[in-house]
Design a protein around this motif. Structure first.
Motif, PDB file in Angstrom:
ATOM      1  N   GLY A 101       0.814  -1.207   0.000  1.00  0.00           N
ATOM      2  CA  GLY A 101       0.000   0.000   0.000  1.00  0.00           C
ATOM      3  C   GLY A 101       0.838   1.243   0.000  1.00  0.00           C
ATOM      4  O   GLY A 101       2.056   1.193  -0.164  1.00  0.00           O
ATOM      5  N   GLY A 102       0.166   2.358   0.200  1.00  0.00           N
ATOM      6  CA  GLY A 102       0.845   3.635   0.239  1.00  0.00           C
ATOM      7  C   GLY A 102       0.044   4.648   1.012  1.00  0.00           C
ATOM      8  O   GLY A 102      -1.179   4.553   1.130  1.00  0.00           O
ATOM      9  N   VAL A 103       0.765   5.641   1.550  1.00  0.00           N
ATOM     10  CA  VAL A 103       0.156   6.745   2.275  1.00  0.00           C
ATOM     11  C   VAL A 103       0.714   8.014   1.663  1.00  0.00           C
ATOM     12  O   VAL A 103       1.932   8.188   1.581  1.00  0.00           O
ATOM     13  CB  VAL A 103       0.470   6.681   3.787  1.00  0.00           C
ATOM     14  N   GLY A 104      -0.163   8.898   1.198  1.00  0.00           N
ATOM     15  CA  GLY A 104       0.304  10.116   0.535  1.00  0.00           C
ATOM     16  C   GLY A 104      -0.785  11.142   0.406  1.00  0.00           C
ATOM     17  O   GLY A 104      -1.708  11.196   1.190  1.00  0.00           O
ATOM     18  N   VAL A 155      -8.711   3.919  -0.222  1.00  0.00           N
ATOM     19  CA  VAL A 155      -9.136   3.177  -1.404  1.00  0.00           C
ATOM     20  C   VAL A 155      -8.321   1.895  -1.512  1.00  0.00           C
ATOM     21  O   VAL A 155      -7.160   1.864  -1.116  1.00  0.00           O
ATOM     22  CB  VAL A 155      -9.001   4.032  -2.694  1.00  0.00           C
ATOM     23  N   PHE A 156      -8.953   0.840  -2.003  1.00  0.00           N
ATOM     24  CA  PHE A 156      -8.198  -0.363  -2.349  1.00  0.00           C
ATOM     25  C   PHE A 156      -8.262  -0.531  -3.857  1.00  0.00           C
ATOM     26  O   PHE A 156      -9.210  -0.092  -4.504  1.00  0.00           O
ATOM     27  CB  PHE A 156      -8.709  -1.609  -1.615  1.00  0.00           C
ATOM     28  N   TYR A 157      -7.220  -1.145  -4.419  1.00  0.00           N
ATOM     29  CA  TYR A 157      -7.121  -1.355  -5.864  1.00  0.00           C
ATOM     30  C   TYR A 157      -7.288  -2.835  -6.181  1.00  0.00           C
ATOM     31  O   TYR A 157      -6.664  -3.679  -5.545  1.00  0.00           O
ATOM     32  CB  TYR A 157      -5.754  -0.905  -6.382  1.00  0.00           C
ATOM     33  N   ASN A 202     -19.083   4.244  -3.001  1.00  0.00           N
ATOM     34  CA  ASN A 202     -17.810   3.793  -2.464  1.00  0.00           C
ATOM     35  C   ASN A 202     -16.719   3.935  -3.514  1.00  0.00           C
ATOM     36  O   ASN A 202     -16.900   3.535  -4.665  1.00  0.00           O
ATOM     37  CB  ASN A 202     -17.905   2.325  -2.027  1.00  0.00           C
ATOM     38  N   LEU A 203     -15.576   4.475  -3.119  1.00  0.00           N
ATOM     39  CA  LEU A 203     -14.456   4.662  -4.021  1.00  0.00           C
ATOM     40  C   LEU A 203     -13.675   3.360  -4.159  1.00  0.00           C
ATOM     41  O   LEU A 203     -13.289   2.742  -3.166  1.00  0.00           O
ATOM     42  CB  LEU A 203     -13.519   5.756  -3.491  1.00  0.00           C
ATOM     43  N   ILE A 204     -13.426   2.936  -5.413  1.00  0.00           N
ATOM     44  CA  ILE A 204     -12.698   1.713  -5.720  1.00  0.00           C
ATOM     45  C   ILE A 204     -11.619   2.042  -6.732  1.00  0.00           C
ATOM     46  O   ILE A 204     -11.834   2.843  -7.635  1.00  0.00           O
ATOM     47  CB  ILE A 204     -13.647   0.635  -6.324  1.00  0.00           C
TER      48      ILE A 204
END
Length: 128
Positions: free
Chosen positions: A62-65, A75-77, A120-122
């Motif tokens: 993952g990432g944090v930014g 969000v998950f991808y 929901n954001l995907i």
């Protein structure tokens, strides 16, 4: 199982604060040297979280930014073979495109975002 979850993101206006928070909370360390799509995060503000191995389970990377002007969200991808085609299908089924497809600078990765019929954001991620 169909297409797997391959990445997650935590985005906010103060990514350094978020990285400090999640680093302290979960013991995560971050690499801010990798490329990232500008619509995902400001350059140099995105910290990739290396997947840890715990017994036989490998964590999802993952990432944090984010940075100034980026709305807070998580969000998950989902990994797909063709991001543009998956995004069109998401729209056909009632979703709404919110970003992309966009190629990560200097990389072979394409990303996109959509909202499902409930808002929901995907994320979608796949090869360029």
């Amino acid at each position: 199982m169909g297409q797997p979850v391959v990445h997650f993101e935590i985005i906010g206006a103060d990514p350094q604060r978020l990285r400090s928070y999640y680093g302290s909370l979960f013991g995560w360390s971050f690499d801010t040297g990798g490329p990232v799509a500008e619509s995902v995060s400001r350059e140099g503000e995105y910290g990739y979280v290396a997947p840890a191995v715990n017994g036989n389970a490998t964590a999802i990377p993952g990432g944090v930014g984010g940075g100034y002007g980026h709305q807070p969200h998580v969000v998950f991808y989902v990994g797909v073979p063709d991001v543009a085609a998956a995004l069109r299908e998401a729209e056909r089924l009632g979703g709404t495109r919110t970003m992309g497809p966009e190629q990560v600078p200097g990389g072979a990765l394409v990303v996109a975002h959509f909202t499902d019929p409930e808002g929901n954001l995907i994320g979608l991620a796949g090869p360029a």
